[in-house]
Design an enzyme around this catalytic site. Structure first.
Site, PDB file in Angstrom:
ATOM      1  N   ASN A   1       0.871  -1.174   0.000  1.00  0.00           N
ATOM      2  CA  ASN A   1       0.000   0.000   0.000  1.00  0.00           C
ATOM      3  C   ASN A   1       0.910   1.227   0.000  1.00  0.00           C
ATOM      4  O   ASN A   1       1.488   1.586   1.020  1.00  0.00           O
ATOM      5  CB  ASN A   1      -0.886  -0.035   1.255  1.00  0.00           C
ATOM      6  CG  ASN A   1      -1.898   1.099   1.263  1.00  0.00           C
ATOM      7  OD1 ASN A   1      -1.872   1.983   0.402  1.00  0.00           O
ATOM      8  ND2 ASN A   1      -2.785   1.070   2.244  1.00  0.00           N
TER       9      ASN A   1
ATOM     10  N   ARG B   1      -2.346  -2.018  -3.689  1.00  0.00           N
ATOM     11  CA  ARG B   1      -3.636  -1.371  -3.471  1.00  0.00           C
ATOM     12  C   ARG B   1      -3.686  -0.127  -4.371  1.00  0.00           C
ATOM     13  O   ARG B   1      -2.781   0.703  -4.332  1.00  0.00           O
ATOM     14  CB  ARG B   1      -3.758  -0.961  -2.012  1.00  0.00           C
ATOM     15  CG  ARG B   1      -5.033  -0.209  -1.758  1.00  0.00           C
ATOM     16  CD  ARG B   1      -5.061   0.360  -0.358  1.00  0.00           C
ATOM     17  NE  ARG B   1      -6.319   1.054  -0.159  1.00  0.00           N
ATOM     18  CZ  ARG B   1      -6.466   2.070   0.677  1.00  0.00           C
ATOM     19  NH1 ARG B   1      -5.454   2.509   1.384  1.00  0.00           N
ATOM     20  NH2 ARG B   1      -7.631   2.642   0.813  1.00  0.00           N
TER      21      ARG B   1
ATOM     22  N   HIS C   1     -12.681   1.567   0.267  1.00  0.00           N
ATOM     23  CA  HIS C   1     -12.550   0.514   1.291  1.00  0.00           C
ATOM     24  C   HIS C   1     -13.155  -0.809   0.803  1.00  0.00           C
ATOM     25  O   HIS C   1     -13.547  -1.652   1.617  1.00  0.00           O
ATOM     26  CB  HIS C   1     -13.256   0.900   2.614  1.00  0.00           C
ATOM     27  CG  HIS C   1     -12.671   2.078   3.326  1.00  0.00           C
ATOM     28  ND1 HIS C   1     -13.443   3.058   3.891  1.00  0.00           N
ATOM     29  CD2 HIS C   1     -11.383   2.431   3.560  1.00  0.00           C
ATOM     30  CE1 HIS C   1     -12.662   3.972   4.461  1.00  0.00           C
ATOM     31  NE2 HIS C   1     -11.408   3.612   4.268  1.00  0.00           N
TER      32      HIS C   1
ATOM     33  N   ARG D   1     -12.388  14.325   7.950  1.00  0.00           N
ATOM     34  CA  ARG D   1     -13.306  14.652   6.843  1.00  0.00           C
ATOM     35  C   ARG D   1     -14.708  14.922   7.376  1.00  0.00           C
ATOM     36  O   ARG D   1     -15.160  14.272   8.328  1.00  0.00           O
ATOM     37  CB  ARG D   1     -13.379  13.500   5.836  1.00  0.00           C
ATOM     38  CG  ARG D   1     -12.085  13.237   5.110  1.00  0.00           C
ATOM     39  CD  ARG D   1     -12.326  12.272   3.944  1.00  0.00           C
ATOM     40  NE  ARG D   1     -11.073  11.809   3.374  1.00  0.00           N
ATOM     41  CZ  ARG D   1     -10.624  10.555   3.455  1.00  0.00           C
ATOM     42  NH1 ARG D   1     -11.329   9.625   4.077  1.00  0.00           N
ATOM     43  NH2 ARG D   1      -9.475  10.231   2.907  1.00  0.00           N
TER      44      ARG D   1
ATOM     45  N   GLU E   1      -7.061  -6.365   4.728  1.00  0.00           N
ATOM     46  CA  GLU E   1      -6.990  -6.006   3.309  1.00  0.00           C
ATOM     47  C   GLU E   1      -5.803  -6.689   2.626  1.00  0.00           C
ATOM     48  O   GLU E   1      -5.877  -7.053   1.457  1.00  0.00           O
ATOM     49  CB  GLU E   1      -6.887  -4.469   3.172  1.00  0.00           C
ATOM     50  CG  GLU E   1      -8.197  -3.801   3.563  1.00  0.00           C
ATOM     51  CD  GLU E   1      -8.076  -2.309   3.843  1.00  0.00           C
ATOM     52  OE1 GLU E   1      -7.623  -1.947   4.941  1.00  0.00           O
ATOM     53  OE2 GLU E   1      -8.427  -1.515   2.952  1.00  0.00           O
TER      54      GLU E   1
END
Ligand code: ADP
Length: 395
Positions: free
Chosen positions: A7, A88, A177, A236, A380
């Site tokens: 990643n 990713r 996600h 956010r 993940e």
């Protein structure tokens, strides 16, 4: 087959080396502050974290450091043992519905999609190009964050904006996600042992999103064209009235970019609490009686429950509600804050079990609950490695 799951961010590179198909984790770690004079390299060797500080000018240097360290720490004997690398990639647009083997054409499409994900795709590409250059003849696979949500229908993924924006600029909901939502919903489906399942996954980390999964397919998710849509997160705002942007731009004499930056980096927990983006800090402040920290928490749990209610209708019921990622796996307080709002759905849970559950797969609902509630740690990296392994078998 040994597979690296990567990643890559603009100044960091997270890695995990797995033996496939056994899924045994051989090592994991992170290179941080790439490009600065003091880079940090961390690797786990036999469960112990080793950290080294050094100038790491580029991603190429970071990967070289990783390869040397794998050999020095006797995790592999030679570089050739690594037979696959999975990357990713945040934005695959409408081009990729599944993971793909990376070739020049795939790189070009990911480059072209950078407009839609300017913070992420270029960084992901640096990782891809570095590995393609350093490890020749190794299969590289792109695993897209939005691919799992490609099953959403137009009525879900289109906004009420001019259709021409979609036709010409591909303005639509993509969701993110996806790898995590897929992993957790597959695990929940296994645990339910039911053919047709209705599952909601709450991926609550610093970035957070919710997804509705029917019979293994994502039918809706809270993030949109960008990761800004949905529930309020660490920094956010989540969904807001788009009219706020012009209003604040005028009031504070800011550009649209500057306001958007505030919505991405200075809102959510941080903006409301005026203290921190980190859930642990927010919880500590709540315990001290801080009203803004409590408000940040209440605003978030209220919005999470709103999504769950909407997805309950879309799914036509609910078999399992799952909590995952840093906050979902570890914070009993957030789970309680959400679950308290779901009583009308006849969701019942065990207070003690919830308080004790931290980072462990646990069923926290009681036997008489209409809906099973699970805490399921996400993974993940294992999903990435599975896709690399399966594509390697085919190629
Ligand atoms: P991301 O991958 O989006 O950066 P993570 O999934 O790692 O985020 O989650 C980070 C969040 O998880 C932070 O807000 C952190 O405070 C929270 N978190 C981690 N451990 C705990 C804990 N024990 N209790 C509460 N929150 C926690």
């Amino acid at each position: 087959m040994k597979v690296l799951a990567i990643n890559a961010g603009s100044s960091s590179l997270k890695f995990m080396l797995l033996a496939m198909p056994s899924e045994e984790v051989l090592t994991s770690g992170i290179v941080e502050r790439i490009g600065s004079s003091v880079g940090i390299f961390t690797i786990k060797v036999k469960g112990v974290k080793l950290t080294k500080e050094a100038a790491i000018a580029t991603h190429k240097e970071a990967v070289e450091m990783l390869l040397v360290s794998l050999i020095e720490n006797k995790i592999i004997a030679k570089v050739e043992e690594i037979e696959g690398v999975g990357h990713r990639v945040v934005q695959g647009g409408e081009a990729f519905k599944t993971s793909v083997v990376i070739d020049d054409q795939v790189v070009k499409v990911i480059e072209d999609l950078s407009d839609l994900a300017p913070l992420h795709n270029p960084a992901n590409l640096i990782g891809i190009n570095t590995f393609r250059n350093l490890l020749k003849n190794v299969i590289n696979v792109a695993v897209f964050d939005n691919a799992f949500h490609s099953t959403m229908q137009p009525e879900t993924y289109l906004y009420g904006t001019p259709y021409q924006w979609y036709r010409q600029y591909k303005v639509r909901k993509y969701g993110f996600h996806g790898t995590s939502h897929q992993y957790v919903s597959q695990r929940a489906s296994q645990l339910l042992n039911k053919k047709n399942s209705k599952i909601i996954v709450c991926h609550l980390g610093n970035g957070a999103s919710i997804a509705a999964i029917k019979n293994g397919q994502s039918i809706d998710t809270s993030m949109g064209l960008t990761p800004l849509e949905g529930i309020p997160m660490g920094t956010r705002s989540g969904s807001i009235d788009a009219g706020i942007i012009e209003y604040i731009a005028n009031k504070e004499n800011l550009s649209i970019k500057a306001v958007t930056d505030i919505l991405n980096k200075k809102s959510g927990y941080l903006g409301i609490s005026e203290y921190s983006n980190d859930a642990r800090d927010i919880e500590a402040k709540i315990k001290q009686g801080d009203p803004l920290a409590k408000l940040a928490f209440d605003i978030q749990t209220k919005r999470i429950a709103d999504y769950i209610g909407a997805y309950y209708l879309q799914l036509g019921g609910l078999d399992a509600l799952c909590f995952t990622a840093g906050i979902g796996e570890n914070s009993a307080l957030i789970r309680k804050g959400v679950l308290n709002r779901l009583k009308v759905l006849k969701v019942k849970w065990d207070e003690d079990l919830n308080s004790q559950t931290r980072g462990q797969e646990t069923l926290i609902s009681t036997p008489d609950s209409k809906v099973k509630v699970w805490v399921i740690p996400t993974n993940e990296e294992v999903m990435i490695a599975r896709d690399v392994y399966s594509l390697a078998q085919k190629s």
